[in-house]
Design a protein around this motif. Structure first.
Motif, short mmCIF file in Angstrom:
data_model
loop_
_atom_site.label_atom_id
_atom_site.label_comp_id
_atom_site.label_asym_id
_atom_site.label_seq_id
_atom_site.Cartn_x
_atom_site.Cartn_y
_atom_site.Cartn_z
N ASP A 120 81.08 21.46 73.22
CA ASP A 120 81.19 20.31 74.75
C ASP A 120 81.16 21.42 75.90
O ASP A 120 80.74 20.85 77.07
CB ASP A 120 82.11 18.73 74.22
CG ASP A 120 83.38 20.06 75.08
OD1 ASP A 120 84.31 19.72 75.52
OD2 ASP A 120 83.80 20.31 73.46
N SER A 121 82.16 22.38 75.52
CA SER A 121 82.08 23.36 76.66
C SER A 121 80.54 23.88 76.89
O SER A 121 80.39 24.12 78.49
CB SER A 121 82.94 24.57 76.37
OG SER A 121 84.41 23.83 75.84
N LEU A 122 79.67 24.48 76.16
CA LEU A 122 78.84 24.35 76.84
C LEU A 122 77.60 23.50 77.45
O LEU A 122 77.06 23.95 78.31
CB LEU A 122 77.78 25.55 74.90
CG LEU A 122 78.89 26.62 75.07
CD1 LEU A 122 77.80 27.44 73.57
CD2 LEU A 122 78.92 27.67 76.54
N CYS A 123 77.85 22.42 76.70
CA CYS A 123 76.90 20.99 76.84
C CYS A 123 77.61 21.07 78.70
O CYS A 123 76.38 20.56 79.16
CB CYS A 123 77.31 20.00 76.16
SG CYS A 123 76.84 20.29 74.66
N TYR A 124 78.71 21.36 78.59
CA TYR A 124 79.15 20.72 79.87
C TYR A 124 78.21 21.58 80.75
O TYR A 124 78.18 21.36 82.58
CB TYR A 124 80.94 20.22 80.28
CG TYR A 124 81.04 19.11 80.24
CD1 TYR A 124 80.91 17.97 80.51
CD2 TYR A 124 82.16 19.15 78.38
CE1 TYR A 124 82.05 16.98 80.66
CE2 TYR A 124 82.78 17.46 78.51
CZ TYR A 124 82.59 17.21 79.18
OH TYR A 124 82.79 15.59 79.16
N VAL A 125 78.14 22.32 81.03
CA VAL A 125 77.69 23.97 81.66
C VAL A 125 76.14 23.55 82.10
O VAL A 125 75.21 23.14 83.40
CB VAL A 125 77.51 24.73 81.18
CG1 VAL A 125 76.94 26.04 82.20
CG2 VAL A 125 79.11 25.16 81.16
N VAL A 126 75.33 22.65 81.58
CA VAL A 126 74.14 22.78 81.47
C VAL A 126 74.20 20.94 81.60
O VAL A 126 73.79 20.75 82.86
CB VAL A 126 73.45 21.59 79.58
CG1 VAL A 126 71.96 21.71 80.03
CG2 VAL A 126 73.57 23.38 79.33
N ARG A 127 75.26 19.94 81.60
CA ARG A 127 74.92 18.38 82.05
C ARG A 127 75.04 18.64 83.95
O ARG A 127 74.42 18.33 84.64
CB ARG A 127 76.04 18.03 81.87
CG ARG A 127 76.41 16.69 81.99
CD ARG A 127 77.38 16.20 81.59
NE ARG A 127 78.08 14.82 82.49
CZ ARG A 127 78.24 13.87 81.54
NH1 ARG A 127 76.63 13.24 80.84
NH2 ARG A 127 78.02 12.36 82.97
N LEU A 128 75.83 19.76 83.98
CA LEU A 128 76.31 20.26 85.86
C LEU A 128 74.88 20.47 86.47
O LEU A 128 74.54 20.12 87.58
CB LEU A 128 77.57 21.04 85.97
CG LEU A 128 77.91 20.89 86.91
CD1 LEU A 128 78.38 19.56 88.09
CD2 LEU A 128 78.69 22.64 87.66
N ALA A 129 74.89 22.21 85.87
CA ALA A 129 73.32 22.67 86.64
C ALA A 129 72.09 21.48 86.63
O ALA A 129 71.97 21.23 87.44
CB ALA A 129 72.68 23.97 85.59
N ASP A 160 81.71 35.76 77.99
CA ASP A 160 82.50 34.71 76.45
C ASP A 160 81.90 33.30 76.26
O ASP A 160 82.39 32.65 76.63
CB ASP A 160 83.86 34.75 75.93
CG ASP A 160 84.02 35.01 74.04
OD1 ASP A 160 82.74 34.55 74.04
OD2 ASP A 160 84.66 34.93 73.97
N SER A 161 80.86 33.27 75.52
CA SER A 161 80.44 31.80 75.25
C SER A 161 81.26 31.15 74.84
O SER A 161 80.55 30.09 74.20
CB SER A 161 78.82 31.93 74.89
OG SER A 161 78.29 32.30 73.76
#
Length: 476
Positions: free
Chosen positions: A177-186, A142-143
């Motif tokens: 920001d929840s989704l931004c953090y996923v991109v940030r980590l990868a 769930d995005s």
């Protein structure tokens, strides 16, 4: 237990702590005993992290600051990690602390201070790789959700929530920001390791879903079907109008129904999160163009990043009577703007920390001056400290995270020292950071196990060690 509402009363303190002078809240010299779990009880051990702790402690003159660093920096590894191999791949589940659930935001932030060490520690590298894998699973589930259970069959205890809830989801608050953090980590993992094995089919599907979600939440044609409504007495725990939020005038910005504090937004265009999103979209465009050779999707990400950037500059910047051009915290596209900040990340204060601005940029400097002034309704001053708070914790609580970010975005040694003194003087003898504390009584605080705040304090000390080491030779 409510995520950010664990209040520790003074009755929980030891007799020794209660006997301390009222104007000093600090552990006595004979109390500087490690608060870490025993080695056998630690959830994860990294030799590189242990080496850093030893090395940094050697140059910290102030015993209490050194003690705080030793307790806080490894707290995420010590207490929150669930690491295993699933289907031949590393999988890392990171709880936030006092709640047995993983927030996409918190989990990235919790491991972030260790990222510079992953090229030296294979175990630590696999831990981060496992977290990337776990976050991908969460996004694909769930995005729109912000927090998840490891058990995909578990039903959330939030029984009153009216939203499209699935098993395995702890909370479904839509936060950009929840989704931004996923991109940030990868992105950071790849930049450090050049390990492109993380960019598998599931990761690709998750990234495309993230961008699709961002586009949907631009609400150019009212296409979003997201809603969230909770039976609660708190007006900031649920968006108005049946959980769909206040009206917006579509302009290219992305709607966020909640802030990083998990409070509902007043105006849905949350500016720090939109700026974070344009950074994330730019990172995706580079990965897809230069690593994955997917120029079409790279262009989609790049164009959306530019669209958000243009909208931020047009709708979020205003001339303040005292500070010149500054950012608003939230806007609605109709011309209404909210001027404040929330002691979290992303926030307006944290824009330099996230890499969206240089410390010397005029718009950032002006905004920062406003945030540290009496014109910011959530900049609080009390007997023991001053700093940013949050509507989430009321009108009287300062967040250590806000003080930490102030120090991390400062070029003034005196300001950094002031922040360290306040952090030292307000942990209430516990040896750890908390979510918020009463500005006039640090013994009244929320959350005694908040791993992100703990690890962020460690990140601050490590930053000072690398960039301004002479400050650690001072006695605070």
């Amino acid at each position: 237990m409510k995520r950010r509402n664990f209040l520790v009363q003074s009755s929980l303190f030891t007799a020794g702590a209660l006997a301390m002078p009222q104007n000093i809240v600090a552990a006595s010299q004979d109390k500087f005993i490690s608060k870490r779990p025993s080695l056998a009880d630690r959830k994860f051990v990294s030799e590189e992290v242990e080496n850093v702790i030893k090395k940094v402690k050697l140059v910290i003159r102030d015993e209490e600051i050194a003690w705080l660093f030793e307790n806080c920096f490894p707290n995420t590894l010590d207490t929150t990690i669930d690491y295993e191999i699933i289907d031949g791949n590393p999988d890392t589940f990171v709880i936030t602390g006092d709640i047995d659930a993983m927030w996409l935001r918190d989990s990235t932030a919790q491991v972030w201070p260790y990222m510079s060490l992953i090229s030296k520690d294979e175990k630590l590298k696999n831990l981060v790789k496992g977290l990337i894998n776990r976050q991908v699973k969460c996004v694909l589930l769930d995005s729109y959700a912000n927090a998840f259970y490891k058990d995909k069959t578990k039903i959330s205890h939030w029984k009153s929530d009216q939203t499209q809830m699935l098993p395995g989801i702890h909370e479904r608050k839509w936060e950009i920001d929840s989704l931004c953090y996923v991109v940030r980590l990868a992105n950071e993992y790849y930049q450090i390791t050049k390990d492109d094995s993380i960019f598998d089919e599931d990761w690709d599907n998750a990234m495309r879903l993230i961008v699709k979600t961002f586009k949907t939440e631009q609400r150019k044609n009212n296409e979003s079907d997201y809603y969230f409504s909770r039976s609660t007495t708190s007006v900031i725990d649920s968006p108005p109008f049946g959980g769909t939020g206040r009206p917006v005038k579509a302009n290219g910005l992305i709607c966020s129904m909640f802030r990083p504090s998990d409070d509902s937004t007043m105006y849905p265009y949350l500016i720090p999160s939109n700026i974070f999103a344009l950074l994330s979209l730019n990172q995706l465009s580079i990965i897809y163009r230069n690593v994955l050779d997917e120029n079409e999707f790279a262009t989609i990400c790049e164009e959306m990043s530019e669209e958000v950037d243009v909208a931020v500059k047009k709708y979020a910047i205003s001339e303040h009577l005292n500070y010149g051009e500054i950012y608003a915290y939230e806007v609605d596209g109709f011309g209404n703007k909210l001027f404040m900040d929330d002691a979290n990340v992303p926030s307006l204060m944290s824009l330099a920390y996230l890499g969206a601005h240089k410390l010397t940029d005029d718009i950032y400097k002006n905004t920062r001056k406003f945030l540290l002034s009496e014109n910011n309704p959530y900049f609080l001053k009390g007997e023991f400290a001053e700093g940013q708070g949050s509507p989430h914790t009321g009108k009287n609580k300062i967040w250590p995270m806000g003080i930490i970010l102030r120090a991390m975005t400062s070029t003034d040694n005196e300001e950094i020292i002031k922040c360290l003194k306040m952090l030292k003087g307000t942990h209430a003898g516990t040896g750890f950071m908390h979510e918020g504390f009463n500005k006039d009584n640090p013994k009244e605080y929320g959350r005694d196990w908040f791993a992100w705040a703990n690890t962020l304090f460690g990140e601050l000390i490590l930053k000072i060690y690398k960039e301004n080491r002479s400050l650690l030779a001072l006695k605070f």
